[in-house]
Design an enzyme around this catalytic site. Sequence first.
Site, mmCIF file in Angstrom:
data_model
loop_
_atom_site.group_PDB
_atom_site.id
_atom_site.type_symbol
_atom_site.label_atom_id
_atom_site.label_comp_id
_atom_site.label_asym_id
_atom_site.label_seq_id
_atom_site.Cartn_x
_atom_site.Cartn_y
_atom_site.Cartn_z
ATOM 1 N N ASP A 453 14.058 -36.556 -10.139
ATOM 2 C CA ASP A 453 14.506 -36.197 -11.483
ATOM 3 C C ASP A 453 14.982 -37.443 -12.226
ATOM 4 O O ASP A 453 15.240 -38.496 -11.617
ATOM 5 C CB ASP A 453 15.654 -35.181 -11.336
ATOM 6 C CG ASP A 453 15.879 -34.314 -12.564
ATOM 7 O OD1 ASP A 453 15.275 -34.599 -13.616
ATOM 8 O OD2 ASP A 453 16.669 -33.355 -12.465
ATOM 9 N N ASP A 514 12.649 -27.010 -18.212
ATOM 10 C CA ASP A 514 13.809 -26.250 -17.728
ATOM 11 C C ASP A 514 13.846 -24.852 -18.323
ATOM 12 O O ASP A 514 14.648 -24.022 -17.906
ATOM 13 C CB ASP A 514 15.104 -26.985 -18.084
ATOM 14 C CG ASP A 514 15.415 -28.075 -17.074
ATOM 15 O OD1 ASP A 514 14.792 -28.090 -15.992
ATOM 16 O OD2 ASP A 514 16.281 -28.917 -17.367
HETATM 17 C C1 DGJ Z 1 17.236 -31.204 -14.550
HETATM 18 C C2 DGJ Z 1 16.086 -30.487 -13.911
HETATM 19 O O1 DGJ Z 1 15.064 -30.283 -14.834
HETATM 20 C C3 DGJ Z 1 16.592 -29.182 -13.318
HETATM 21 O O2 DGJ Z 1 15.529 -28.464 -12.781
HETATM 22 C C4 DGJ Z 1 17.625 -29.481 -12.279
HETATM 23 O O3 DGJ Z 1 17.048 -30.194 -11.223
HETATM 24 C C5 DGJ Z 1 18.772 -30.282 -12.888
HETATM 25 N N1 DGJ Z 1 18.272 -31.450 -13.555
HETATM 26 C C6 DGJ Z 1 19.759 -30.690 -11.829
HETATM 27 O O4 DGJ Z 1 20.749 -31.495 -12.315
#
Ligand code: DGJ
Length: 685
Positions: A453, A514
């Site tokens: 990420d 998300d």
């Molecule tokens: C952003 C990601 O897109 C989410 O799926 C998740 O992993 C969060 N970060 C965790 O902090």
Amino acid sequence: MITYEEPGSWLLTTPSSAYVVRLGPDGAPRCAHWGPRLTPGQARALPAGREELPGEGGERFGVAGLQVRYGDAVRGVEWRHLGHDTDTDTDTGTAGGGDGDGEGAAAHLVIRMADRHYPLEIDLHYRVRSGSDAIDRWTTLRNTGDEPITIPRCDSAAWTVPQREDYRLTHVTGGWGAEFQVRRTALATAETVLTSRRGHSGHHANPWVMLDAGDATEDHGEVWSAALAWSGSWRITVERDHDGRAGWSGGFGHEGVTWRLGPGEALETPAFTGVYSAQGFGGISHRWHDHVRRHVLPAPRRVRPVVFNSWEATQFDISQAQQMELAELAAGIGVELFVMDDGWFGGRTGETAGLGDWWPNPERFPDGLTPLVEHVKRLGMQFGLWVEPESVNPDSELYRTRPEWVLRQPNRHSTEVRNQLLLDFSRDDVADWAYDRLDELVTGDDVAFLKWDMNRPVTEAGDEVWVPYIRNVYAVIDRLRAAHPHLMIEGCASGGGRADLGMIARTDQIWTSDNTDAAQRIAIQHGYGQMYPACTMGAWVTDSPNAITGGRTPLAFRFHVAMAGALGIGGDLRRWSPEDLEEARHLVARYKEIRPVVHGGRLDRLADWAVQYTLDADVVVLSWRPTTLVRATAPLRLKGLDPDGRYRDEDTGEIRHGALLMSHGLPRPWPFEGVSELKRFTRVG
Ligand code: DGJ
């Protein structure tokens, strides 16, 4: 295939397109043709057109994709041809990081140019592959003198489309939770800049572009497109001039940042790949998906497992017992890989602390991760972990011991986003540290999957940081893949903020967004799928009401939307009823049946709310009615079937004619919103 036609003229041929480069009277390499296939004789009859890499100087007043400044302050390039090289090699992907799973022979042409006076060599690269319509182009600059040369900009390539009465631009815009929204607008007689200055490819845009003459449809008409294999700041400038000509120039590099090319040094740009199709936007997507699956993905044939991801279920509130319980429930519905997301390490009990401390939180996992990993494996699943290796919270052991590793500039405020700073990944010692930590994690805990990420843009970076930063991100991932050939990696940047050919070349899938609201996800997936194939499109089934939007959708609807990509489960299974879990188990099993077709087949968009995947004799149709505003009254007409073929409906056993499925289609009986359908047909004759 690449043919050297006559001095100063080259013809590149792909299965359904051709590209002709010709040296103009001024010596500059120019595009003579990009479009349908040509014979060598036809190619010879074409005059040279716009420059392949326009610079400054002389009567050049358009976009300067190549900008150079020598020691005496003279600018620009006067072109001199040095020669050319061609070679044929086995494909290893456009951006490295492959594990040899690509297909086909690649032919590579280098047109070697130089400045007439100054010690600068410029190589223009072209690569085509057997069976693919994609043409990779990139540029290498070499300083052969003994004084530095300043490079304010070096694009990978400029692409020219043939002159038409009108032009239309297609691209995507968006934001966090709303990535990949397709925009199709008339192209202004102006310079239209698509760009990211964020140090990642961006939620608000994506580094690709399409032009058509305003007459292309989903299935018909000429479309020209290109995508950059770069995950940092980028710029594509689309130009329509007053004489009615159009094209674009694009490449990496942060706005205003100059490159200092020392004596003997070279600068190589990422690939900017172009695809032409005369079969409309659908034809463009078919070609991109084929290209990505065959030549970009490092492990295209690997089956993308059904993932459970803990993020929406638990957020930061993690415990070993709770993860074990979720793992049991996930295994019960057929999940193949269990991923523990954020919150498992260091002091990471919320957004403010722990990033950088990549060891299990001792209070949450007193015996390390081994008990959980063993539990997951006993349940028949593989284990995966979330990491964000480029970031650090000021409240962390890493920051306390290595404050000098943070990306910052003297006399400038350090911008915190989500309470975090970035590590200076352009430093090799930082990249080595990240590699060592991840290598240790993967080895020690038998981690089969990393979700990588990146939750903030790049700020306070010096000129020398922007490009090496991304190259070191690539290098760490490439090293990890080489050391752990079975490791799967998911690329993520707060959802789809870093989804591009550079990242796809070294990951197995992308976390698309998300926003997991199935009704809203349809448009996000529609935009993502214009370029990138379904096997790379991470898609979870989460809870209803949705955690972000509050939207409510039935479980089957959520599944049917997520089944159009690489299915995952992201809901809090502890709150699902026994009936929900049973229905989910059934739907996961159905997904596994259709997975080879969705991931390996041809995508046809039947409408904004329906897709078809076809692989050999197998046909899958997924259709959704997210709201009553979708007037799903017209029949859903299938595409690309054999009109003489007979197709068995796998649910009813009924035999349907290919011709009728394409002309009369499937009936649309739905009266309500939140309705969805999965249909499967097999060709039986
Ligand atoms: C952003 C990601 O897109 C989410 O799926 C998740 O992993 C969060 N970060 C965790 O902090």
